[in-house]
Write a protein that holds these residues in place. Sequence first.
Motif, PDB file in Angstrom:
ATOM      1  N   ASP A 127       0.858  -1.180   0.000  1.00  0.00           N
ATOM      2  CA  ASP A 127       0.000   0.000   0.000  1.00  0.00           C
ATOM      3  C   ASP A 127       0.899   1.236   0.000  1.00  0.00           C
ATOM      4  OD1 ASP A 127      -1.812   2.033   0.394  1.00  0.00           O
ATOM      5  OD2 ASP A 127      -2.388   1.383   2.417  1.00  0.00           O
ATOM      6  N   PRO A 128       0.930   2.003  -1.109  1.00  0.00           N
ATOM      7  CA  PRO A 128       1.838   3.159  -1.191  1.00  0.00           C
ATOM      8  C   PRO A 128       1.609   4.186  -0.087  1.00  0.00           C
ATOM      9  CG  PRO A 128       0.799   2.737  -3.316  1.00  0.00           C
ATOM     10  CD  PRO A 128       0.149   1.825  -2.316  1.00  0.00           C
ATOM     11  N   LYS A 129       0.376   4.365   0.341  1.00  0.00           N
ATOM     12  CA  LYS A 129       0.100   5.344   1.391  1.00  0.00           C
ATOM     13  C   LYS A 129       0.763   4.922   2.700  1.00  0.00           C
ATOM     14  CE  LYS A 129      -4.152   6.918  -0.684  1.00  0.00           C
ATOM     15  NZ  LYS A 129      -5.596   6.869  -0.675  1.00  0.00           N
ATOM     16  N   ALA A 130       0.788   3.630   2.973  1.00  0.00           N
ATOM     17  CA  ALA A 130       1.405   3.143   4.211  1.00  0.00           C
ATOM     18  C   ALA A 130       2.926   3.282   4.150  1.00  0.00           C
ATOM     19  CB  ALA A 130       1.022   1.685   4.448  1.00  0.00           C
ATOM     20  N   ILE A 131       3.473   3.130   2.958  1.00  0.00           N
ATOM     21  CA  ILE A 131       4.925   3.235   2.793  1.00  0.00           C
ATOM     22  C   ILE A 131       5.382   4.678   2.932  1.00  0.00           C
ATOM     23  CG2 ILE A 131       6.838   2.970   1.154  1.00  0.00           C
ATOM     24  CD1 ILE A 131       5.360   0.584  -0.012  1.00  0.00           C
ATOM     25  N   LEU A 132       4.598   5.622   2.408  1.00  0.00           N
ATOM     26  CA  LEU A 132       5.006   7.018   2.368  1.00  0.00           C
ATOM     27  C   LEU A 132       4.814   7.749   3.693  1.00  0.00           C
ATOM     28  CD1 LEU A 132       3.656   7.983  -1.163  1.00  0.00           C
ATOM     29  CD2 LEU A 132       6.008   7.452  -0.497  1.00  0.00           C
ATOM     30  N   ALA A 133       4.019   7.187   4.573  1.00  0.00           N
ATOM     31  CA  ALA A 133       3.781   7.844   5.860  1.00  0.00           C
ATOM     32  C   ALA A 133       5.021   7.688   6.732  1.00  0.00           C
ATOM     33  CB  ALA A 133       2.569   7.220   6.545  1.00  0.00           C
ATOM     34  N   LYS A 134       5.692   8.804   6.980  1.00  0.00           N
ATOM     35  CA  LYS A 134       6.910   8.773   7.793  1.00  0.00           C
ATOM     36  C   LYS A 134       6.572   9.278   9.187  1.00  0.00           C
ATOM     37  CE  LYS A 134      11.631  10.420   8.043  1.00  0.00           C
ATOM     38  NZ  LYS A 134      12.678  11.200   7.409  1.00  0.00           N
TER      39      LYS A 134
END
Length: 155
Positions: A139-146
């Motif tokens: 899930d790209p949104k989960a990866i991008l959340a820093k």
Amino acid sequence: ANFDDSTVVITGVNADPGNRAIHERLKRFVIEHSGRAVMRASLGKLRYIHLISHADLVIGNSSSGIIEAPLVGTPSVNIGARQKGRQRQPSVIDSGVTEVEIRNAINIGLQRGHELTPSTSSHRRLPSDVIVETLCTADPKAILAKPFVDHELCR
């Protein structure tokens, strides 16, 4: 079992204290088992991964038995406490250092290798295939959340 019909590929020893004695003993093993045992200082990354992806078992006390071997679906026997504290996959069998303990672990590892299937492991898959699959299904949104953590010293 004596494993007398097994082909053995030994890669170089690490830089830990006592490595010279281990290297000499392994050299002697290769001489005593000429024709079915070879030793190389290094195979390089690609050759090594290719070799273990076709091996029945990886045996030693290297992190490669804990990390790379499970990625390609090859069971491994981890001898001794050198890798203590590292997370392990079910395909990793921990062994004591006596001959009897190692032989028992090898037998378990060989049996476990016969039990591995593509549905229960990443059996015989290259790490690059696992990485591509993971990236394609993530899930790209989960990866991008820093996440950020404020430290008490900064307040």
